[in-house]
Scaffold this motif. Structure first.
Motif, short mmCIF file in Angstrom:
data_model
loop_
_atom_site.label_atom_id
_atom_site.label_comp_id
_atom_site.label_asym_id
_atom_site.label_seq_id
_atom_site.Cartn_x
_atom_site.Cartn_y
_atom_site.Cartn_z
N GLY A 200 0.92 -1.15 -0.07
CA GLY A 200 0.01 -0.11 0.11
C GLY A 200 0.70 1.16 0.11
O GLY A 200 1.78 1.37 -0.43
N ARG A 201 0.35 2.39 0.75
CA ARG A 201 1.39 3.47 1.03
C ARG A 201 1.00 3.99 2.33
O ARG A 201 -0.17 4.03 2.52
N GLY A 202 2.07 3.97 3.00
CA GLY A 202 2.02 4.60 4.49
C GLY A 202 1.54 5.88 4.52
O GLY A 202 1.73 6.89 3.51
N ALA A 203 1.00 6.37 5.60
CA ALA A 203 0.66 7.71 5.98
C ALA A 203 0.29 7.57 7.39
O ALA A 203 0.18 6.81 8.33
N HIS A 204 0.25 9.16 7.89
CA HIS A 204 -0.07 9.07 9.26
C HIS A 204 -1.56 8.63 9.59
O HIS A 204 -2.56 8.67 8.49
N GLY A 205 -1.99 8.01 10.53
CA GLY A 205 -3.32 7.48 10.81
C GLY A 205 -4.40 8.32 10.68
O GLY A 205 -5.55 7.84 10.36
N SER A 206 -4.12 9.68 10.99
CA SER A 206 -5.14 10.69 10.62
C SER A 206 -5.41 11.04 9.22
O SER A 206 -6.33 11.73 9.02
N GLN A 207 -4.60 10.48 8.16
CA GLN A 207 -4.67 10.94 6.89
C GLN A 207 -4.93 9.69 5.89
O GLN A 207 -3.96 9.42 5.01
N ILE B 225 -2.62 4.41 1.11
CA ILE B 225 -3.40 3.01 0.42
C ILE B 225 -3.09 2.07 1.61
O ILE B 225 -2.25 1.48 1.69
N ASP B 226 -4.35 2.06 2.12
CA ASP B 226 -4.33 1.18 3.69
C ASP B 226 -4.23 -0.36 3.41
O ASP B 226 -4.95 -1.11 2.99
N ILE C 48 -0.41 4.27 9.55
CA ILE C 48 -0.91 3.43 8.55
C ILE C 48 0.40 2.81 7.81
O ILE C 48 1.28 3.64 7.35
N PRO C 49 0.44 1.58 7.82
CA PRO C 49 1.89 0.94 7.49
C PRO C 49 1.91 0.80 5.76
O PRO C 49 0.74 1.21 5.31
N ASP C 50 2.87 0.47 5.16
CA ASP C 50 2.98 0.64 3.76
C ASP C 50 2.78 -0.81 3.07
O ASP C 50 2.86 -0.89 1.87
#
Lengths: 419, 419, 419, 419
Positions: free
Chosen positions: B205-212, B217-218, B260-262
């Motif tokens: 996927g694609r990681g991001a901060h959990g609020s975003q 891409i979860d 959110i991990p990648d």
């Protein structure tokens, strides 16, 4: 104004050193409450600047006090912990560090949220303020906070007697680097960052050999069904006009392909800006988790453990108005924007809440301006610009560092400067 | 028959020692290819019995050869590795051991599949056969195989020159303890244990901060949706009259609630008894994984890594008939049952396949008879009787041990006994 | 044998008429308990053959009795209802009929299960048997049963006094056309067709405007989550060695895109061959439905309505053995095969069960032999050969018709023929 | 002011008649483009009031023109179609009507969105304005629009030459009854109601008998997996600070429990306030539908049909400001509120867009004030107050009717009144 420009002039002298410091911090990140090297470096530099330094405030926190005659007391806050993320920036000062997470696992560590920049900018601002101490009067309480990422550091410092051991602030100021145009600053009055509730959910099945599902109660399926169902909280139960986020940041069950494990663990993060929404969402998450355990025929109720509990961060309107005006004077109107509320969370607000004084917390950009504008024009900000906590997140050093030092210095002087 | 009873008589003399051995092995389990202590103990005992001993066959395997004049060569096989399971039996000889799994993680280790009992029974049978060497003629090749759990040990021994370095067998015999009535034995002619295919699936996927979530891409949602969809392979794509199992034994993504991990990792285990079904199921799993990545908008294709590749275990009809008859003579008709095919997998068959000779592999019960009957009557076998790989799985020592030694001894003598 | 060939010889005289009849029935299908035109045609023909005819047995059923001296009484059974399927065969005698389903909806109707062929073959066999009445003695009870598709017709005829009103049979015989090689016949002794349980499930949410999900409890999501979860009953809760099917044949909720409806309906069909499995699966379906309603926050419990309740069809071993032998004599060994149990269901067994006499029910092929063999070789039977209830299902008229008439005639004569 | 109170005074004379009219319309709802009875009644009353009446504008629309000297031209718009909802209000004037939906199904019909009240109030306002024609000057174009619920009526009227056939308006005014406190009015300047996109999605599987899932590609599972996956568009792909709704209002596949159907139909409704979000969500829905078909192994691509296509409704700031002020003068400040944007959609804006003139569209409350306040205090508005399109939605007649007539009259006079 002339005076203030003189204050900022010294930045040219220390910029190389700050840059060095920043890269060193970036290359040596430490997990929450394990910031020993970072704390030692901060303490060393605060002492060199002549502040009264106290370490181990709330386990690994550091407080520096600079008394400079009668005047207001301003709390400046930087956080300094890093994250269990494997850095993939490719920078020559990228982290290769590892640490031990709360569950005892060996994990990679990275400054994926920019706290290294917060520390650097605050030390830079303190250097400038010390050098310019004849231009202002009052007291600065410089807080270097641990464990912001797990929402525990501010509370730990407060629980460790922060309010009694240090001068009581009149106002709390802080800043966060963020993925927008470097050189710019943004903030909003009122609810500014969301509440964040972290839950660890353990769901219990029954283990069996992978070839005998009929003897198992499969926690992998149970947890996966739960994740899918949890999507409906935001999609169906929260009004479109309200804001909430339910993120399952971690799912873990089993170790081998051919053994059905006996439990699964989810780590759920919930964001909201409104107490009623917050309560509904937390209740809905629990309802769904419990019902999915029933659907699976689980023989034991799921368990919930609270991981974090960030309140909404509320920027005081008056303080925010003054800070905005002060920064605009120095940076120009177009570089100080009003931002929408940020769906991220911070425990910085706890200091002001505990002390009963107002807070202003702003953001400063960390993304190369050209790249930012190109992505904005292309409508690909989400894809092309790594956000906080991404393994690719790293602010461009300049003009980020200069902006962060300038903003913190100017904001402090708005309260402290001799008129 | 009188002769054979005399052979078995010695079991009374060594039962206490075997029991001791069993409990020691149970308390000291070792993961696949790390069975150093176990291999050393096996080698020590084989040498004491006077066999020619070779160690480090296929990394940690041990082979003992007992030449006793002209006659057939019988391969007896026991496997001796344990599993990354946290023992919860509460036995006083329960394991508290830990080991390092292939990913470098520190994990608990347990003999949750009864291989400790296999080793003990085979050593007991060899002791009896050595003591009774005047009653039979031929050669015994005693194989103590590593790494059965990961389907790699038999192949490793074969790749290490097994067929060239040791006498070529005429028949391969082996046994497995199983959760049915202790004292009883069961087997079936033909396809006896399923093919097993282990796949490690990595979804990106694609990681991001959990609020975003909009910037991510979860992979947690992607993997969970995949797990739910994989259920449909067995429920919708396999004919009711065919047999297949698709187990996701492990799901892992992320470490913190608010990141959110990648990527996410699934470990999938597939069982089947028919090549056409096997191919369809493997293709369906891959189709679903790929499509769910597309559904999530993933920017990178999922990756598949083969973990295990067990063929169907086929019991030779003639050898199985002879073995059944031999065991019935000693144990009685009612204690030697025909079992349905077992949806578990074994690499024991590779020895016979490589040598081009027939195999017979049987099961012996490990569950207390009273408990077994009570659960059977109540229809709660699945709930009340722990199966292989469960953290609660442990055979009752007796009559399991006596039955295992007896069965292995009698089966070998069926081929070796002087007429 | 010579005698019997003479009996079958008359088939050449009536084949054209039977073909006509078959195409007429195919073009004029009628839903369960609405088979008025079909029943009238059957009654007319039975009367023409000289049988005692009773109509409206079990609403629309027809019974013809042919008394021919002392001897055994043989029940021959054909079913005659059709299905709410839109025919897509492209045949020139394809149905364009419509009917009213039990919910009052106007639906297309098609003989998608071949009952038209059953009627035709049974009428053909009766014609042959009447013509050859000097060669046999006894009584034939020819049952033309309605409403087999909803599992209600046999019970309705029995409830309508079937056993008291007509001669008690000594044996019950029947046949079903099936998608294998036309010209061949197959059967199996013992459990031959599965139990089938039909459930209508109504799940209750709360309706709202489509733009206000927060005011709704969305039954579309509730039902969809339930369908996904129901897949796990077969994939995880039924042993791989057991056989079960859980099909959701129908899902219905809402009418417009922008109104969230207040309920959803699922129609679930469950197949099994073992009472313990059957009970577990039904309980699991109910557990999941209820839990998913809880997960959704539903304010009203789901409701379950029993649609069908077919028992397992058990072929009597002796009768099946005799029938197999009789058909092999006429058709040849290679055209009378042993089939595996069929995961379809039938209420034909209720006649034998109610009368306490044995049943034999066999299948006859309806697929063009060339097409069948080509698909079998290519491994594409599933894809290329339409199965019963498919909108593309239609037997080739020949040799299907000839085989069905022959099989029914020979099977009856096995019991009735003068020795 | 005194003048205007005189204008409104006549409402006491016609209130009983309007109430009668309202109940009659409520009891006789008609589906979109089938509003023949309603249109006839409207035309009859407009003629009685002396307007120039044109019927069948855009199939079933009615336009009345009232020319009253020189002055601005004001377009007043009411919509008059009803919904396929089964009324459950229990009112003595509840609908028992049925209609035929676009797919030819017989469905219940209900004024579940309050359009009957819109018609009544607009006719009441016209009556008052006719009676007071000496107090104002200009032209009123009274639009009675069909088929608002399917987003087709306004466009149909425009396509039918509306702009050429009737006086060009200077401003467009309209109102909608809404589930808040009866007696109150609310509106907002700028984006006021969301874009709405309706999609009919057909997913293609392969049918088979319910006992043979291996021969089918199950569209029930395919559609259910899609519904679950579609939840992730809002929960994961839309930024928390943006607004979007994805509702699957209808799911349909199959008719019987034991036939796996060959296709499934979803009706999806998408709401958004921002063009970029709108495009992303529509693309994500299509991506997920296509990928889930691939996951299922579908042999045919899903098909998409556009059902509705409402643009964002934008209230002109100036006109909205004037209207707010005008209504506050009459109703009092506390009864004219600023509302947040409504996540519902309307095609009223098309008239203004087509004519290039500003629009103001407001809401008036229809819920009993006591009930509303009690539910608000209890935080149970969502549960206790039926919203538009609910089978329980029906405004209280008073003070709803009086408020609606008053608001429409006053808003029109704001533009038309002689100064």
């Amino acid at each position: 104004m002339g005076d203030l420009e003189a204050v900022l002039g010294r930045l040219d002298d220390i910029r190389a050193d700050l840059t060095e410091l920043y890269k060193d911090l970036h290359a040596n990140p430490e997990l929450s409450f394990a910031e020993h090297r970072t704390a030692a470096e901060v303490a060393r530099r605060l002492e060199a600047l002549g502040l009264e330094v106290t370490t181990e405030v709330g386990r690994t926190g550091v407080v520096g006090v600079l008394r400079n005659g009668d005047g207001p007391t301003v709390l400046l806050r930087a956080d300094f912990d890093a994250l269990p993320v494997l850095e993939q920036t490719g920078l020559d000062y990228a982290s290769t560090c590892r640490g031990t997470d709360p569950d005892g696992n060996d994990v990679p560590v990275m400054h994926a949220c920019g706290h290294d920049m917060h520390v650097t900018c605050q030390l830079g601002a303190l250097d400038l303020l010390v050098a310019a101490r004849d231009r202002w009067a009052g007291t600065i309480v410089a807080v270097f906070q641990p464990a912001e990422e797990i929402g525990a550091g501010a509370q730990a410092m407060i629980d460790d007697g922060f309010l009694d051991r240090f001068p009581k602030p009149d106002v709390c100021l802080g800043q966060h680097v963020f993925p927008f145009e470097a050189g710019a600053v943004g903030m909003i009055s009122g609810p500014s960052m969301s509440a964040a509730d972290g839950l660890k959910v353990t769901m219990f099945g029954r283990g069996a050999h992978g070839s005998q599902p009929q003897n198992a109660i499969d926690p992998v399926v149970m947890a996966s069904a739960t994740v899918m169902r949890l999507q409906t909280v935001v999609s169906r139960e929260v009004a479109p006009s309200d804001t909430a986020v339910v993120t399952v940041g971690s799912i873990k069950a089993g170790t081998k392909d051919n053994i059905i494990p006996d439990q699964a663990e989810l780590r759920v993060n919930i964001r909201s800006f409104d107490e009623r929404v917050r309560e509904h969402v937390i209740a809905a998450v629990q309802r769904i988790v419990r019902a999915e355990a029933i659907a699976a025929g689980a023989e034991r109720e799921p368990e919930f453990e609270r991981l974090t509990d960030f309140p909404v961060l509320v920027n005081d309107p008056d303080v925010t108005g003054r800070t905005t005006a002060a920064l605009r004077k120095e940076l120009g109107d177009d570089r100080v924007q009003e931002l929408p509320p940020v769906v991220g969370s911070e425990d910085v607000g706890l200091f002001g809440t505990a002390a009963g004084v107002p807070t202003c917390y702003w953001f400063f950009g960390g993304t190369d301006r050209e790249k930012w504008l190109a992505a904005k024009d292309a409508g690909t900000l989400n894809r092309d610009i790594p956000s906080n906590h991404s393994p690719f997140f790293a602010p461009v050093v300049e003009p980020t560092l200069t902006t962060g030092v300038t903003a913190m210095t100017m904001a402090a002087l708005e309260w402290l400067a001799k008129s």
